[in-house]
Design a protein around this motif. Structure first.
Motif, short mmCIF file in Angstrom:
data_model
loop_
_atom_site.label_atom_id
_atom_site.label_comp_id
_atom_site.label_asym_id
_atom_site.label_seq_id
_atom_site.Cartn_x
_atom_site.Cartn_y
_atom_site.Cartn_z
N GLY A 1 -11.05 -9.99 -3.39
CA GLY A 1 -11.05 -9.07 -2.47
C GLY A 1 -11.88 -9.47 -1.41
N GLN A 2 -13.05 -9.92 -1.65
CA GLN A 2 -13.93 -10.42 -0.30
C GLN A 2 -13.37 -11.58 0.64
OE1 GLN A 2 -17.67 -11.59 -1.44
NE2 GLN A 2 -18.06 -12.70 0.40
N GLY B 1 -10.00 -3.92 -3.74
CA GLY B 1 -9.54 -4.57 -2.13
C GLY B 1 -8.34 -5.42 -2.42
N LEU B 2 -7.45 -5.35 -3.11
CA LEU B 2 -6.29 -6.41 -3.11
C LEU B 2 -4.83 -5.84 -2.70
CD1 LEU B 2 -7.45 -8.43 -6.43
CD2 LEU B 2 -7.54 -9.19 -3.97
N LEU B 3 -5.12 -4.66 -2.37
CA LEU B 3 -3.91 -3.84 -1.86
C LEU B 3 -3.87 -4.17 -0.20
CD1 LEU B 3 -2.92 -0.94 -4.10
CD2 LEU B 3 -2.49 -3.34 -4.42
N GLY B 4 -2.60 -4.13 0.43
CA GLY B 4 -2.55 -4.25 1.67
C GLY B 4 -1.24 -4.85 2.32
N GLN C 1 1.93 3.32 1.11
CA GLN C 1 0.69 3.64 2.06
C GLN C 1 -0.12 2.56 2.46
OE1 GLN C 1 -1.53 6.23 -0.55
NE2 GLN C 1 -0.33 7.88 -0.30
N THR C 2 -0.16 1.57 1.52
CA THR C 2 -1.06 0.25 2.00
C THR C 2 -0.23 -0.77 2.57
OG1 THR C 2 -0.65 -0.42 -0.24
CG2 THR C 2 -2.55 0.93 0.03
N GLY C 3 1.27 -0.86 2.43
CA GLY C 3 1.88 -1.90 3.04
C GLY C 3 2.10 -2.93 2.01
#
Length: 457
Positions: free
Chosen positions: A228-229, A271-274, A295-297
């Motif tokens: 995620g970082q 933090g791996l969605l997007g 929502q997150t794409g």
């Protein structure tokens, strides 16, 4: 004509004439949306410097070509953009069609032992070359690809792709737990080696990097935090992983992460969605999951041949599309049973049929070209044949094999022609594959050193 023709084409340009199809937008699952595609029965594609100069009617463009321009004429073929694969494993060629198991046992029995060999740099280099030559022979010109947990495997794949000027996105697999010796890394090493690869390859030529935790079961919480970082700190990189493929896998994730609401929440928490994240499979999911993806794409890679071969389940394409989730089409070799996106389209059609849904051939070809380019954030460079884009394209043989030949007639309508190609077609239908205007595969001469070795050996 899609593009305004230039006043003067440069000396040395080349042209390709024949029936031509490419997409300008999503045609949809139902009746194709007006203006979503362009089909030219006698089209001309003009190329120079690796890019498309113009696409249009042959009768309009031929008179303004320089006198000495070479024109390849393919009247009984179909010119289309190169196929794009949104989920495929370079090291798994040798485990394709391995008998008799479902996902978790298949990984332990076949996949992990094979992937352990990729610690060897020379082996990684030879297999990367073979993999790319086979992609080209199947009409795939770019894609999102898994390497192994060895840094040298990703290096080798990037180097081979760069030599061919292909648009490839790949990354070193992050896998620090629940994996055998020889494949496990550590959380710190996976972060460091991924950063080194990003610095070395992301944005070099047409290469791009994908942060690649294999799936939540083989990464510790610390490693997922590092992933995620990386995604947050490195703009433009993609993230690829597996998700909700198999019932036993889902139950295992619940045991490993009891504090999380569900499988998707594991990735969300770290933090791996997007919109740069592609989750392969997504079969056994809820409406709430689909809403969160929208929502997150976050995108899904639909992998029909592996889902049926491994008995994982039937992807619900209609529900994903209705929820606003962007869906790519993928071979998922080696769980998948063919590198051919034509074969993949056929299996996707059958999965939809079993779901009581329909996949029209225009939507299928869109998914394999412009749709997949959009999923991978490369539609500004590939996916159709508009002026300025890389000249990645195919010449498809509409009569490859006796049954296709029997069905191919001069008065075939577009939908019928595409449906025949996607249901009856395979690698034999790939007559030529071009990368940036250069022929990288010719069926009649079997160009490609590694492919020659594969065919002769």
């Amino acid at each position: 004509m899609t593009d305004s023709k230039p006043t003067v084409f440069p000396p040395g340009c080349r042209a390709f004439r024949g029936p031509l199809l490419h997409f300008l937008a999503d045609p949809g699952l139902g009746k194709p949306a007006p203006g979503s595609y362009e089909y030219l029965q006698d089209g001309l594609l003009v190329v120079a410097g690796g890019r498309v100069l113009a696409t249009g009617e042959a009768e309009q463009l031929l008179p303004v070509l320089p006198a000495a321009t070479a024109v390849e004429h393919w009247p009984n073929s179909l010119i289309v953009p190169g196929f794009i694969d949104t989920h495929v494993h370079m090291p798994q060629l040798r485990v394709m069609a391995s008998y008799g198991t479902q996902l978790l046992e298949w990984l332990e029995t076949y996949t992990f032992p094979t992937e352990s060999r990729f610690a060897d740099q020379a082996f990684s280099a030879s297999q990367s070359q073979l993999f790319l030559d086979l992609l080209l022979a199947h009409g795939t010109t770019s894609g999102l690809v898994f390497a192994t947990s060895h840094q040298v495997s990703a290096d080798a794949l990037f180097a081979a792709s760069d030599r061919y000027n292909m648009a490839l996105t790949t990354g070193k697999v992050m896998m620090d737990t629940n994996a055998p010796d020889g494949l496990r890394d550590t959380a710190e090493a996976s972060y460091r080696e991924s950063r080194e690869l990003i610095d070395r390859w992301h944005g070099k030529g047409r290469q791009r990097y994908a942060i690649t935790p294999r799936f939540a079961a083989t990464s510790s919480a610390e490693q997922l935090s590092y992933a995620g970082q990386l995604l947050a700190d490195c703009p433009g990189v993609l993230m690829q992983t597996h998700w909700a493929e198999n019932h036993a896998e889902i139950a295992w994730i619940k045991e490993l992460f009891p504090e999380r609401k569900d499988y998707l929440d594991v990735y969300d928490h770290f933090g791996l969605l997007g919109d740069h994240s592609v989750l392969a499979h997504g079969i056994h999911i809820s409406d709430e999951n689909r809403q969160r993806l929208a929502q997150t794409g976050t995108r899904i890679a639909f992998c029909p041949t592996s889902n049926t071969f491994l008995g994982s389940g039937l992807f619900d394409l209609r529900s994903a599309v209705d929820a606003g989730v962007q869906v790519g089409l993928a071979s998922d070799v080696g769980g998948g049973t063919s590198l051919s996106m034509l074969v993949t389209m056929a299996e996707a059609y059958k999965v939809c049929q079993l779901r009581g849904q329909s996949l029209n051939p225009l939507k299928a070809f869109y998914m394999a070209t412009l749709g997949n380019a959009e999923v991978l954030h490369q539609a500004d460079q590939t996916g159709n044949l508009q002026a300025g884009k890389y000249a990645d394209f195919l010449v498809l043989d509409r009569a490859a094999g006796p049954i296709l030949k029997l069905k191919s007639t001069p008065d075939s309508d577009l939908s019928g022609m595409l449906f025949d190609l996607m249901i009856l077609g395979d690698d034999r239908a790939i007559r030529r594959t071009y990368i940036a205007g250069q022929c990288r595969y010719d069926r009649d001469t079997v160009e490609g050193a590694a492919l020659n070795a594969c065919v002769s050996g």
